[in-house]
Scaffold this motif. Structure first.
Motif, PDB file in Angstrom:
ATOM      1  N   TRP A  37       0.660  -0.681  -0.325  1.00 12.70           N
ATOM      2  CA  TRP A  37       0.260   0.200  -0.089  1.00 12.70           C
ATOM      3  C   TRP A  37       1.226   1.471  -0.083  1.00 12.70           C
ATOM      4  O   TRP A  37       1.249   1.380   0.747  1.00 12.70           O
ATOM      5  CB  TRP A  37      -1.318   0.063   1.281  1.00 12.70           C
ATOM      6  CG  TRP A  37      -2.102  -1.202   0.924  1.00 12.70           C
ATOM      7  CD1 TRP A  37      -1.886  -1.381   0.300  1.00 12.70           C
ATOM      8  CD2 TRP A  37      -3.258  -0.986   2.416  1.00 12.70           C
ATOM      9  NE1 TRP A  37      -3.056  -2.541   0.440  1.00 12.70           N
ATOM     10  CE2 TRP A  37      -3.810  -2.415   1.575  1.00 12.70           C
ATOM     11  CE3 TRP A  37      -3.440  -0.837   3.331  1.00 12.70           C
ATOM     12  CZ2 TRP A  37      -4.812  -2.714   2.450  1.00 12.70           C
ATOM     13  CZ3 TRP A  37      -4.565  -0.673   4.007  1.00 12.70           C
ATOM     14  CH2 TRP A  37      -5.390  -1.972   3.473  1.00 12.70           C
ATOM     15  N   ALA A  39       1.985   5.531   0.200  1.00  9.85           N
ATOM     16  CA  ALA A  39       1.815   6.524   0.775  1.00  9.85           C
ATOM     17  C   ALA A  39       2.183   7.539  -0.817  1.00  9.85           C
ATOM     18  O   ALA A  39       3.541   7.083  -0.865  1.00  9.85           O
ATOM     19  CB  ALA A  39       2.623   7.008   1.821  1.00  9.85           C
ATOM     20  N   SER A  65      -1.292  -3.120  -5.393  1.00 13.17           N
ATOM     21  CA  SER A  65      -0.964  -1.856  -5.221  1.00 13.17           C
ATOM     22  C   SER A  65      -1.903  -0.936  -5.122  1.00 13.17           C
ATOM     23  O   SER A  65      -1.656   0.637  -5.715  1.00 13.17           O
ATOM     24  CB  SER A  65       0.200  -1.300  -5.596  1.00 13.17           C
ATOM     25  OG  SER A  65       0.953  -2.374  -4.950  1.00 13.17           O
ATOM     26  N   ARG A  69      -2.726   5.627  -0.074  1.00 16.01           N
ATOM     27  CA  ARG A  69      -3.171   5.779   1.037  1.00 16.01           C
ATOM     28  C   ARG A  69      -2.454   7.241   1.636  1.00 16.01           C
ATOM     29  O   ARG A  69      -1.742   7.103   1.692  1.00 16.01           O
ATOM     30  CB  ARG A  69      -2.656   4.992   2.665  1.00 16.01           C
ATOM     31  CG  ARG A  69      -2.505   3.877   2.162  1.00 16.01           C
ATOM     32  CD  ARG A  69      -3.719   2.985   1.876  1.00 16.01           C
ATOM     33  NE  ARG A  69      -5.223   3.393   3.486  1.00 16.01           N
ATOM     34  CZ  ARG A  69      -6.279   2.707   3.247  1.00 16.01           C
ATOM     35  NH1 ARG A  69      -6.648   2.409   2.590  1.00 16.01           N
ATOM     36  NH2 ARG A  69      -6.864   3.246   3.868  1.00 16.01           N
ATOM     37  N   ALA A  75       0.869   2.725   5.419  1.00 15.40           N
ATOM     38  CA  ALA A  75       0.649   2.359   4.038  1.00 15.40           C
ATOM     39  C   ALA A  75       1.815   2.167   4.070  1.00 15.40           C
ATOM     40  O   ALA A  75       2.540   2.066   5.372  1.00 15.40           O
ATOM     41  CB  ALA A  75       1.256   4.028   3.361  1.00 15.40           C
TER      42      ALA A  75
END
Length: 178
Positions: A37, A39, A65, A69, A75
């Motif tokens: 995830w 950022a 992915s 976030r 993240a």
């Protein structure tokens, strides 16, 4: 199948029947590599290409992915897309420190990787001097396909399937140390 028969059979016979063998570490690494995830840390024109990697044509969601976030606490990958000013560097470091372990960084674009054409007092010449970078994506700006390739390389690194320039296998990423 009875448990006694299971232990008497060869593991190759069991694999041909659909039984898989692995270690818990490899299973956790596989799950972690397929649910990265990011950022978002879009700073300049590379951020537009980063957004383009999630559209219908490129579809970063195929690799697990798709959940960008906004909170660093949710993240595990920071994508630094674009030039980083010296004024913004402490903020980026704070966001990186707030991310839970294990965490990875992708440096996207020539400006993030080497300062690009901005060789002046206001731009950080290498994001690696602020946070440790795992993957560098070249280009000005790099295409969305290059970012997708970088995510695939990071997945290999997390699973322990990455190799260095000499062909030796790199160790699997440890969960709690960097």
């Amino acid at each position: 199948m009875p448990l006694k028969e299971l232990f008497e059979r060869d593991w190759q016979e069991l694999e041909s029947d659909g039984v898989l063998f692995s270690s818990l570490e490899k299973l956790v690494a596989w799950g972690r590599s397929n649910s990265l995830w990011p950022a978002t840390f879009g700073l300049a024109c590379c951020a537009i290409e980063m957004m383009g990697s999630t559209d219908g044509r490129n579809d970063l969601a195929r690799f697990g992915s798709e959940v960008f976030r906004a909170s660093p606490r949710q993240a595990d990958v920071m994508i630094v897309a674009g030039r980083l000013s010296k004024k913004m560097a402490p903020v980026m470091r704070r966001v990186y420190d707030q991310m839970p372990d294990p965490k990875w960084v992708i440096s996207m674009g020539a400006c993030a990787s080497s300062g690009g054409m901005f060789n002046n007092y206001a731009i950080v010449q290498n994001v690696d001097s602020v946070v440790p970078v795992d993957i560098f994506v070249p280009g000005c700006p790099p295409r969305p396909e290059a970012l997708i390739y970088a995510v695939m390389q990071l997945q290999k690194k997390v699973r322990g399937e990455a190799f260095d320039n000499y062909g030796t296998q790199l160790p699997m990423v440890d969960a709690w140390t960097r």
